[in-house]
Design a protein around this motif. Structure first.
Motif, PDB file in Angstrom:
ATOM      1  N   LEU A 134      54.391  22.416  60.589  1.00 22.89           N
ATOM      2  CA  LEU A 134      53.037  22.629  61.082  1.00 22.89           C
ATOM      3  C   LEU A 134      52.031  22.713  59.928  1.00 22.89           C
ATOM      4  N   ILE A 135      52.376  23.487  58.908  1.00 25.96           N
ATOM      5  CA  ILE A 135      51.482  23.639  57.748  1.00 25.96           C
ATOM      6  C   ILE A 135      51.244  22.276  57.096  1.00 25.96           C
ATOM      7  N   ALA A 136      52.331  21.544  56.882  1.00 30.86           N
ATOM      8  CA  ALA A 136      52.208  20.235  56.237  1.00 30.86           C
ATOM      9  C   ALA A 136      51.358  19.280  57.062  1.00 30.86           C
ATOM     10  N   ALA A 137      51.549  19.324  58.374  1.00 29.93           N
ATOM     11  CA  ALA A 137      50.802  18.411  59.248  1.00 29.93           C
ATOM     12  C   ALA A 137      49.314  18.788  59.288  1.00 29.93           C
ATOM     13  N   GLU A 187      48.563  34.941  72.958  1.00 30.02           N
ATOM     14  CA  GLU A 187      49.278  33.744  72.494  1.00 30.02           C
ATOM     15  C   GLU A 187      49.966  33.984  71.155  1.00 30.02           C
ATOM     16  N   HIS A 188      51.012  33.271  70.940  1.00 29.90           N
ATOM     17  CA  HIS A 188      51.706  33.289  69.644  1.00 29.90           C
ATOM     18  C   HIS A 188      52.388  31.930  69.542  1.00 29.90           C
ATOM     19  N   PRO A 189      51.577  30.877  69.346  1.00 28.87           N
ATOM     20  CA  PRO A 189      52.114  29.519  69.522  1.00 28.87           C
ATOM     21  C   PRO A 189      53.244  29.143  68.573  1.00 28.87           C
ATOM     22  N   THR A 190      53.286  29.716  67.372  1.00 27.71           N
ATOM     23  CA  THR A 190      54.386  29.303  66.488  1.00 27.71           C
ATOM     24  C   THR A 190      55.710  29.945  66.905  1.00 27.71           C
ATOM     25  N   GLN A 191      55.641  31.044  67.666  1.00 22.36           N
ATOM     26  CA  GLN A 191      56.877  31.580  68.241  1.00 22.36           C
ATOM     27  C   GLN A 191      57.401  30.607  69.304  1.00 22.36           C
ATOM     28  N   THR A 192      56.478  30.072  70.088  1.00 17.72           N
ATOM     29  CA  THR A 192      56.864  29.085  71.102  1.00 17.72           C
ATOM     30  C   THR A 192      57.459  27.844  70.442  1.00 17.72           C
ATOM     31  N   LEU A 193      56.802  27.381  69.369  1.00 22.32           N
ATOM     32  CA  LEU A 193      57.348  26.224  68.638  1.00 22.32           C
ATOM     33  C   LEU A 193      58.764  26.527  68.141  1.00 22.32           C
ATOM     34  N   THR A 194      58.939  27.737  67.611  1.00 21.79           N
ATOM     35  CA  THR A 194      60.242  28.152  67.103  1.00 21.79           C
ATOM     36  C   THR A 194      61.291  28.124  68.208  1.00 21.79           C
ATOM     37  N   ASP A 195      60.936  28.708  69.359  1.00 18.37           N
ATOM     38  CA  ASP A 195      61.895  28.783  70.465  1.00 18.37           C
ATOM     39  C   ASP A 195      62.266  27.385  70.967  1.00 18.37           C
ATOM     40  N   LEU A 196      61.246  26.546  71.158  1.00 23.63           N
ATOM     41  CA  LEU A 196      61.527  25.203  71.663  1.00 23.63           C
ATOM     42  C   LEU A 196      62.332  24.395  70.640  1.00 23.63           C
ATOM     43  N   SER A 247      49.428  25.451  74.198  1.00 23.93           N
ATOM     44  CA  SER A 247      49.136  24.259  74.998  1.00 23.93           C
ATOM     45  C   SER A 247      48.072  23.357  74.360  1.00 23.93           C
ATOM     46  N   ASP A 248      47.555  23.746  73.175  1.00 22.28           N
ATOM     47  CA  ASP A 248      46.602  22.873  72.484  1.00 22.28           C
ATOM     48  C   ASP A 248      47.279  21.583  72.028  1.00 22.28           C
ATOM     49  N   LEU A 249      48.596  21.631  71.882  1.00 12.78           N
ATOM     50  CA  LEU A 249      49.327  20.455  71.416  1.00 12.78           C
ATOM     51  C   LEU A 249      50.026  19.786  72.593  1.00 12.78           C
ATOM     52  N   GLY A 250      50.002  18.472  72.588  1.00 11.96           N
ATOM     53  CA  GLY A 250      50.704  17.715  73.621  1.00 11.96           C
ATOM     54  C   GLY A 250      52.186  17.597  73.280  1.00 11.96           C
ATOM     55  N   LEU A 251      52.949  17.130  74.238  1.00  9.44           N
ATOM     56  CA  LEU A 251      54.398  17.031  74.026  1.00  9.44           C
ATOM     57  C   LEU A 251      54.746  16.079  72.889  1.00  9.44           C
ATOM     58  N   GLU A 252      53.939  15.033  72.718  1.00 14.04           N
ATOM     59  CA  GLU A 252      54.206  14.104  71.611  1.00 14.04           C
ATOM     60  C   GLU A 252      53.966  14.768  70.272  1.00 14.04           C
ATOM     61  N   GLU A 253      52.945  15.613  70.238  1.00 18.65           N
ATOM     62  CA  GLU A 253      52.661  16.336  68.997  1.00 18.65           C
ATOM     63  C   GLU A 253      53.771  17.349  68.704  1.00 18.65           C
ATOM     64  N   GLU A 301      51.454  13.428  63.934  1.00 13.99           N
ATOM     65  CA  GLU A 301      51.247  14.536  62.995  1.00 13.99           C
ATOM     66  C   GLU A 301      49.984  14.314  62.163  1.00 13.99           C
ATOM     67  N   ARG A 302      49.618  13.054  61.931  1.00 14.50           N
ATOM     68  CA  ARG A 302      48.327  12.756  61.319  1.00 14.50           C
ATOM     69  C   ARG A 302      47.194  13.342  62.160  1.00 14.50           C
ATOM     70  N   ALA A 303      47.402  13.243  63.486  1.00 12.81           N
ATOM     71  CA  ALA A 303      46.375  13.738  64.406  1.00 12.81           C
ATOM     72  C   ALA A 303      46.191  15.246  64.300  1.00 12.81           C
ATOM     73  N   LEU A 304      47.149  15.932  63.710  1.00  9.07           N
ATOM     74  CA  LEU A 304      47.038  17.387  63.575  1.00  9.07           C
ATOM     75  C   LEU A 304      46.235  17.790  62.341  1.00  9.07           C
TER      76      LEU A 304
END
Ligand SMILES: [Zn+2]
Lengths: 311, 140
Positions: A303-306, A136-145, A16-22, A4-7
């Motif tokens: 996400l905001i905090a990171a 794209e709507h990446p935070t929707q994807t984050l929400t779903d996952l 897909s800009d973020l890896g699975l670890e992120e 999360e530091r890396a973000l």
């Protein structure tokens, strides 16, 4: 804690800009925020988030604004930049650079594809894409996952049934692309013939060797589904009203159909719901779509905090 | 017939489709570099009935990757000591900026004209490029 530091300081344009670890580090952070929200109530004190929405999406904007407020930050909201003086006749690049002077983070919603990428290119502060056209709507994807991870305890080895408009539904495309990165995923794709997933996406999934079954009705998929993701079938997507009326009912989740769903399956929906899920379904513990909205706020907080580097 | 002296050191762009020479000249910015350049148009040719040619003296620093897009038939001859040292057929460039416009009306570059999308070659056989902004595939 490394990922999360890396973000910090980074924009999020594509899921897909973020890896699975992120992803995992964001989910872990969202989880700890959800467990003890007051512990994070001052995390973004003194920080300002600007929401710049060139098309209305009250739900998404509220989620981001609530997330920032719950982190103790403040919000600048330009609800309709198209008509306000901020952006009248002004280029997106100039609006972004102006707003970046006021805010520490920009959340952008725009009807044109690639708008967030352009904004991220010009902005000296991070930009989070809250939807750019059909793309794209990446935070929707984050929400779903994150919702799936929360209720199923994992994002691998899952049978996921997706139902409704699979052709034009941006949310669905992102979800499929998001999940395909995890091992052991299998898809049931339930839609009318007219609204099957676009060919390039089908090819993409096939190239990954992901088992995928397309079907016009949901009944056969439900007993095997760990996740049922419902979306709206819009009348405008059909050539004529008869087709729409003839098909509509096949894509409504009724209590009878819910009875076929796997015992520990869950039902998701990006909301707002129209008729595709009967109200009688809401009381079932497997219907988690309103919790999904709340989890979406926690993952946006993470996400905001990171991105702001405050955690 | 009009004659241009053979060059000792330099580059000859040969087999340019007749009529395209001026465009190639401009896209490579040959007029702005202080080079000694000859643009020949409608030269009789055995391969094409007419062709354009460009002769450039010296060893200029030119970005020739665009050539494959402008006209895949162009031959690049590198001249050393008055003889052809190397012949190259420029293929399709991997990345292009500025030369292609995105045709997707929903693409941000359709309304924000100050950005030139970069295109990445995704399918050389079909000459298909992908817009860096909207992801739309464009055939050239
Ligand atoms: Zn484009």
């Amino acid at each position: 804690m490394g990922a999360e530091r890396a973000l910090q300081g980074r924009s999020l344009v594509n899921a897909s800009d973020l890896g699975l670890e992120e992803y995992e580090s964001l989910f872990a952070l969202a989880e700890s925020i959800g467990r003890d929200p007051p512990a994070y109530a001052e995390a973004c004190r003194g920080k300002i988030l600007a929401t710049l929405f060139y098309e209305p999406s009250t739900r998404t904007r509220l989620s981001f604004e609530a997330a920032m407020l719950r982190l103790g930050g403040q919000v600048l909201s330009v609800a309709d930049p198209g008509t306000s003086s901020v952006a009248k006749g002004e280029s997106l690049a100039d609006s972004i650079r102006t707003v970046a002077g006021y805010a520490d983070l920009i959340v952008l919603r725009h009807p044109k594809e690639g708008a967030a990428q352009l904004a991220a290119h010009y902005s000296p502060v991070p930009v989070i894409n809250a939807g750019d056209g059909a793309r794209e709507h990446p935070t929707q994807t984050l929400t779903d996952l994150y919702t799936i991870r929360t209720f199923k305890g994992r994002l691998r080895d899952l049978t996921v049934a997706v139902c409704g408009d699979l052709r034009y539904g941006r949310t669905v495309h992102s979800l499929l692309r998001g999940l395909r990165r995890y091992p052991g995923i299998r898809f049931f794709l339930i839609s009318p013939e007219e609204l099957r997933i676009p060919e390039p996406l089908r090819d993409e999934l096939a190239a990954d060797g992901i088992p995928l079954t397309e079907m016009p009705e949901m009944e056969a998929a439900l007993p095997q589904a760990d996740v049922l993701y419902m979306t709206r079938v819009q009348k405008e997507r059909f050539f004529n009203e008869e087709d729409y009326l003839r098909l509509r009912d096949f894509y409504i989740l009724t209590p009878e159909r819910l009875g076929l769903l796997k015992e520990d399956g869950i039902v998701l929906h990006p909301l707002p719901r129209v008729t595709e899920i009967a109200y009688a379904v809401d009381a079932d513990p497997r219907a988690v779509y309103f919790q999904q909205a709340r989890l979406g706020m926690y993952v946006r907080m993470a996400l905001i905090a990171a991105v702001l580097g405050v955690i | 017939m009009l004659r241009v002296d053979p060059i000792q050191e330099g580059i000859v762009l040969d087999h340019i489709r007749a009529g395209l020479g001026m465009r190639v000249f401009q896209e490579l910015g040959l007029g702005e570099k202080g080079l000694t350049v000859a643009l020949l148009m409608n030269v009789p040719s055995t391969k094409l009935s007419r062709k354009d040619m460009i002769k450039i003296t010296g060893v200029p620093d030119l970005d020739l990757t665009k050539l494959g897009l402008l006209d895949p038939g162009i031959t690049v001859n590198y001249i050393q000591g008055g003889a052809v040292a190397r012949k190259v057929k420029p293929g399709l460039p991997e990345r292009v900026a500025g030369l292609i416009r995105c045709r997707n009306p929903r693409c941000i570059t359709s309304t924000e004209g100050y950005v030139a999308p970069e295109f990445t070659l995704v399918n050389p056989a079909a000459k298909e490029y992908r817009c860096s902004f909207c992801g739309e595939r464009v055939r050239v």
